[in-house]
Design an enzyme around this catalytic site. Structure first.
Site, PDB file in Angstrom:
ATOM      1  NE  ARG A 124      -5.093   6.556   0.047  1.00 36.49           N
ATOM      2  CZ  ARG A 124      -6.399   6.389  -0.131  1.00 36.49           C
ATOM      3  NH1 ARG A 124      -6.939   6.701  -1.278  1.00 36.49           N
ATOM      4  NH2 ARG A 124      -7.149   5.913   0.844  1.00 36.49           N
ATOM      5  CE  LYS A 166      -4.810  -1.212  10.971  1.00 35.05           C
ATOM      6  NZ  LYS A 166      -3.691  -1.380  10.035  1.00 35.05           N
ATOM      7  CB  VAL A 186      -2.514  -6.937   1.173  1.00 33.62           C
ATOM      8  CG1 VAL A 186      -1.374  -6.001   0.856  1.00 33.62           C
ATOM      9  CG2 VAL A 186      -3.735  -6.199   1.668  1.00 33.62           C
ATOM     10  CB  ALA A 237     -11.297  -7.246  15.499  1.00 29.50           C
ATOM     11  CB  SER A 285      -4.521   1.483  14.455  1.00 21.08           C
ATOM     12  OG  SER A 285      -5.308   2.542  14.941  1.00 21.08           O
ATOM     13  CE1 TYR A 314      -7.878   0.526  10.396  1.00 21.96           C
ATOM     14  CE2 TYR A 314      -7.985   1.484  12.599  1.00 21.96           C
ATOM     15  CZ  TYR A 314      -7.355   1.350  11.377  1.00 21.96           C
ATOM     16  OH  TYR A 314      -6.188   2.049  11.132  1.00 21.96           O
ATOM     17  CG  ASN A 362       1.210   1.282   4.957  1.00 19.71           C
ATOM     18  OD1 ASN A 362       1.012   1.966   5.952  1.00 19.71           O
ATOM     19  ND2 ASN A 362       0.752   1.627   3.756  1.00 19.71           N
ATOM     20  N   GLY A 364       0.823  -1.223   0.000  1.00 20.30           N
ATOM     21  CA  GLY A 364       0.000   0.000   0.000  1.00 20.30           C
ATOM     22  C   GLY A 364       0.843   1.254   0.000  1.00 20.30           C
TER      23      GLY A 364
HETATM   24  P1  NAD Z   1      -4.643   5.485   3.185  1.00 20.74           P
HETATM   25  O1  NAD Z   1      -6.053   5.076   2.999  1.00 20.74           O
HETATM   26  O2  NAD Z   1      -4.244   6.881   2.861  1.00 20.74           O
HETATM   27  O3  NAD Z   1      -3.651   4.487   2.433  1.00 20.74           O
HETATM   28  C1  NAD Z   1      -3.806   3.103   2.534  1.00 20.74           C
HETATM   29  C2  NAD Z   1      -3.027   2.466   1.430  1.00 20.74           C
HETATM   30  O4  NAD Z   1      -3.277   1.043   1.445  1.00 20.74           O
HETATM   31  C3  NAD Z   1      -3.450   2.975   0.057  1.00 20.74           C
HETATM   32  O5  NAD Z   1      -2.299   3.138  -0.735  1.00 20.74           O
HETATM   33  C4  NAD Z   1      -4.323   1.834  -0.464  1.00 20.74           C
HETATM   34  O6  NAD Z   1      -4.312   1.755  -1.873  1.00 20.74           O
HETATM   35  C5  NAD Z   1      -3.627   0.641   0.137  1.00 20.74           C
HETATM   36  N1  NAD Z   1      -4.520  -0.542   0.192  1.00 20.74           N
HETATM   37  C6  NAD Z   1      -5.742  -0.621   0.758  1.00 20.74           C
HETATM   38  N2  NAD Z   1      -6.249  -1.851   0.566  1.00 20.74           N
HETATM   39  C7  NAD Z   1      -5.322  -2.542  -0.135  1.00 20.74           C
HETATM   40  C8  NAD Z   1      -5.266  -3.874  -0.632  1.00 20.74           C
HETATM   41  N3  NAD Z   1      -6.270  -4.736  -0.456  1.00 20.74           N
HETATM   42  N4  NAD Z   1      -4.152  -4.274  -1.300  1.00 20.74           N
HETATM   43  C9  NAD Z   1      -3.123  -3.415  -1.492  1.00 20.74           C
HETATM   44  N5  NAD Z   1      -3.133  -2.141  -1.048  1.00 20.74           N
HETATM   45  C10 NAD Z   1      -4.222  -1.717  -0.386  1.00 20.74           C
HETATM   46  O7  NAD Z   1      -4.338   5.138   4.695  1.00 20.74           O
HETATM   47  P2  NAD Z   1      -3.147   5.605   5.659  1.00 20.74           P
HETATM   48  O8  NAD Z   1      -3.728   6.555   6.625  1.00 20.74           O
HETATM   49  O9  NAD Z   1      -1.934   5.963   4.900  1.00 20.74           O
HETATM   50  O10 NAD Z   1      -2.939   4.220   6.442  1.00 20.74           O
HETATM   51  C11 NAD Z   1      -1.820   3.364   6.244  1.00 20.74           C
HETATM   52  C12 NAD Z   1      -1.830   2.327   7.375  1.00 20.74           C
HETATM   53  O11 NAD Z   1      -1.739   3.010   8.638  1.00 20.74           O
HETATM   54  C13 NAD Z   1      -3.117   1.498   7.430  1.00 20.74           C
HETATM   55  O12 NAD Z   1      -2.802   0.179   7.803  1.00 20.74           O
HETATM   56  C14 NAD Z   1      -3.898   2.179   8.526  1.00 20.74           C
HETATM   57  O13 NAD Z   1      -4.805   1.302   9.141  1.00 20.74           O
HETATM   58  C15 NAD Z   1      -2.793   2.589   9.467  1.00 20.74           C
HETATM   59  N6  NAD Z   1      -3.144   3.673  10.373  1.00 20.74           N
HETATM   60  C16 NAD Z   1      -3.564   4.881   9.909  1.00 20.74           C
HETATM   61  C17 NAD Z   1      -3.895   5.867  10.821  1.00 20.74           C
HETATM   62  C18 NAD Z   1      -4.360   7.231  10.403  1.00 20.74           C
HETATM   63  O14 NAD Z   1      -4.720   8.023  11.285  1.00 20.74           O
HETATM   64  N7  NAD Z   1      -4.350   7.584   9.144  1.00 20.74           N
HETATM   65  C19 NAD Z   1      -3.808   5.629  12.185  1.00 20.74           C
HETATM   66  C20 NAD Z   1      -3.378   4.402  12.622  1.00 20.74           C
HETATM   67  C21 NAD Z   1      -3.050   3.418  11.702  1.00 20.74           C
END
Ligand code: NAD
Length: 249
Positions: free
Chosen positions: A17, A161, A66, A159, A144, A157, A92, A14
């Protein structure tokens, strides 16, 4: 011993972005050859790859869901065919499908568990044997704060994480004797597209509880991943590194 990742290879799921993109850029700047996956955003993937290559970094990108076990195996094989080894895997990729339990559908549950938790299993399984054989490797799984504290409307979500934390500790125990470390980064509220989707009220409530008083930037999380990718963290395994401005304490 330093943060220099020259001669290292990293695979990040992922990566087009948000936090993933920041990790791709940060590990490349530290000297690693970086491969990243995306599910559907081919255009963004191409432009990120071109941007990195124009700066002289070596980079590969793969369309790979994934949640698809066979696709994960193929992606890892492709990276190994190209570069001969994977030193760092960052799981990620993640999604949300929020809703109170009363409205949460089986599909919402399956999608989130399938991507966030099974995705981590799929890619970890695919690198398990190669990393065991090379007797080194660093697996970094993105959990998370919600997996630690829970959050109404995010049972699926949370569960997924929380599951990542138990999974990672188990793997850390299995792989320790082979020189492979497995750690977790648990971000708090990070300013990305994922959190932009939350209501203003929910964003304010979350921020109000953060001792450091600001959201994390994707770079804050990438910095923690850089540390766990580097030799500075060689004696750290099974750890959950909270990058949340003090939210979960
Ligand atoms: P985002 O939505 O901006 O990016 C997520 C990325 O994962 C994207 O590039 C998307 O294309 C990719 N993705 C989603 N499903 C996919 C799949 N099935 N196969 C391949 N790629 C896939 O999210 P983010 O905020 O950058 O989050 C990244 C990670 O951090 C995630 O695991 C999220 O749960 C975790 N996270 C985010 C936050 C937050 O506040 N943004 C907080 C805690 C944890």
């Amino acid at each position: 011993m330093n943060l220099d990742l020259s001669d290292k290879t990293a695979l990040i799921t992922g990566g087009t972005r948000g936090i993933g993109r920041s990790m791709v850029e940060t590990l490349a700047q530290a000297g690693a050859r970086v491969a990243f996956t995306y599910r559907s955003s081919a255009e963004e993937a191409e432009s990120l790859k071109a941007e990195l290559e124009s700066q002289g970094y070596e980079c590969l990108s793969f369309q790979s869901d994934v949640a698809d076990f066979a696709a994960a195996e193929k992606t890892v094989k492709d990276v190994l065919d190209a570069w001969g080894k994977i030193d760092v895997l960052v799981n990620n990729a993640g999604i949300t499908k929020d809703g109170l339990m009363i409205r949460m559908t089986e599909g919402d549950w399956d999608a989130v568990i399938g991507t966030n938790l099974k995705g981590v299993f799929n890619f970890s399984k695919a690198v398990y044997r190669p990393m065991m054989k090379q007797r080194s490797g660093k697996i970094i799984n993105i959990s998370s704060v919600v997996g630690v504290m829970g959050n109404p409307g995010q049972a699926n979500y949370a569960a997924s994480k929380a599951g990542i934390i138990g999974f990672s500790k188990s793997l850390a125990k299995e792989l320790g004797s082979r020189g492979v470390t497995v750690n977790v980064v648990a971000p708090g509220y990070v300013a990305t597209d994922m959190t932009a989707a939350l209501s203003e009220k929910a964003q304010e409530a979350m921020l109000g509880a953060v001792p450091l008083g600001r959201p994390a930037s994707p770079q804050d999380v990438a910095n923690a991943v850089l540390f766990l990718s580097s030799s500075y963290s060689d004696y750290v395994t099974g750890h959950v590194l909270h990058v949340d401005g003090g939210l979960a304490m």
